[in-house]
Motif scaffolding. Structure first.
Motif: not given
Length: 310
Positions: A25-53
């Motif tokens: 019930d918890v897992a279904q309510q989270v947007n899961w993305v597989e990747g690495d924090s060293r992938d700046f392009g992916l990280l930048s895309e995911l951070v966009r529009g967020k209130d906090g990290v």
């Protein structure tokens, strides 16, 4: 946080776990993305529009840095810089991140925020670099960055971590499997054990607090020896164990860990709620339920005997 209505995107490389270990019930309510924090392009895309990290991505055990120091330091430092820079470029102004109590090593206990710190190993040094970078980005770009220094975090569901799990889990896994626990040293070393639910609450409190950039200890303010932790496991199971004591195989090893929790209580409004005895009970009960699905639990502590001398 899900229960409190947060919309969460989680970036994970699933190295030692992932969504399959969460209640459905918890897992279904989270947007899961597989990747690495060293992938700046992916990280930048995911951070966009967020209130906090909330940033937790780094090797979770000092043993991982002993085994692969280059990768450990790379994830910890480059990944963190990517987070800061992605936030700067996308105008996200609130960060809560995991530092470590290891930055204090060499100081007398209890550890108090504001102590002079001179990290003795690569894990602590990498995390200290994170704290310095956070302060720089705070001063230059206005990002409010709260660094939490967790002490010895343990919990009821560390099975996917194997030999990297907290010693309380390793002791419980061995005992439930009718195996005697292995202990480095004489068992009188201490840890400030904090239950995972309490640690999670600290991160949520830090995210919600309107505070300037600073660091907080995340602990209980209570010391427990390894021998005392084993005794609690024995009491929960009604058994008598014969721990095997072996020499400490690494040069840098903390013999005492104890947090001064005054700042966290007075400024952050956080206080741990779960006693070590209650935490051990939960770990033991979870281990009983999981034993059939995780038969390797009995051998997870082999790492304590096989680690090469450093």
């Amino acid at each position: 946080m899900v229960a409190d209505g947060y919309e969460i995107t989680s970036l994970d490389n699933y190295k030692i776990g992932g969504k399959e270990f969460l209640p459905v019930d918890v897992a279904q309510q989270v947007n899961w993305v597989e990747g690495d924090s060293r992938d700046f392009g992916l990280l930048s895309e995911l951070v966009r529009g967020k209130d906090g990290v909330i940033h937790l991505a780094a090797p979770s055990s000092f043993l991982m840095y002993e085994e692969d120091p280059i990768d450990g330091a790379s994830v910890t430092t480059q990944g963190f810089l990517n987070v800061l820079e992605a936030m700067r470029r996308n105008d996200v102004r609130k960060l809560v991140y995991a530092s470590t109590s290891a930055v204090y090593e060499g100081n007398p206990v209890p550890y108090v925020e504001g102590m002079t710190i001179d990290p003795p190993d690569l894990k602590a040094l990498s995390k200290k670099w994170n704290e310095d970078a956070a302060h720089q980005y705070s001063t230059r770009y206005g990002i409010k960055a709260i660094g939490l220094r967790p002490f010895s975090v343990y919990g009821h569901d560390e099975f996917s971590k194997g030999g990297y799990a907290n010693v309380i889990s390793l002791f419980a896994w061995a005992a439930v499997s009718k195996t005697n626990p292995v202990v480095w040293g004489d068992g009188q070393q201490t840890r400030d054990f904090i239950y995972v639910d309490d640690a999670g609450l600290a991160f949520q409190r830090a995210l919600e607090a309107d505070l300037d950039t600073q660091e907080f200890n995340v602990g209980t303010g209570i010391e427990t020896t390894f021998t005392e932790a084993i005794a609690m496991v024995e009491q929960e199971l009604g058994v008598s164990l014969a721990p095997k004591f072996v020499d400490v195989p690494i040069a840098i090893y903390a013999h005492r860990l104890l947090a001064d929790t005054t700042r966290a209580e007075n400024v952050l409004g956080f206080r741990a709620r779960t006693s070590v005895r209650e935490g051990v009970r939960r770990v033991v009960e979870a281990t009983k339920r999981a034993q059939r699905d995780w038969p390797e639990l009995a051998t997870a502590q082999m790492y304590f005997e096989t680690l090469p001398q450093h």
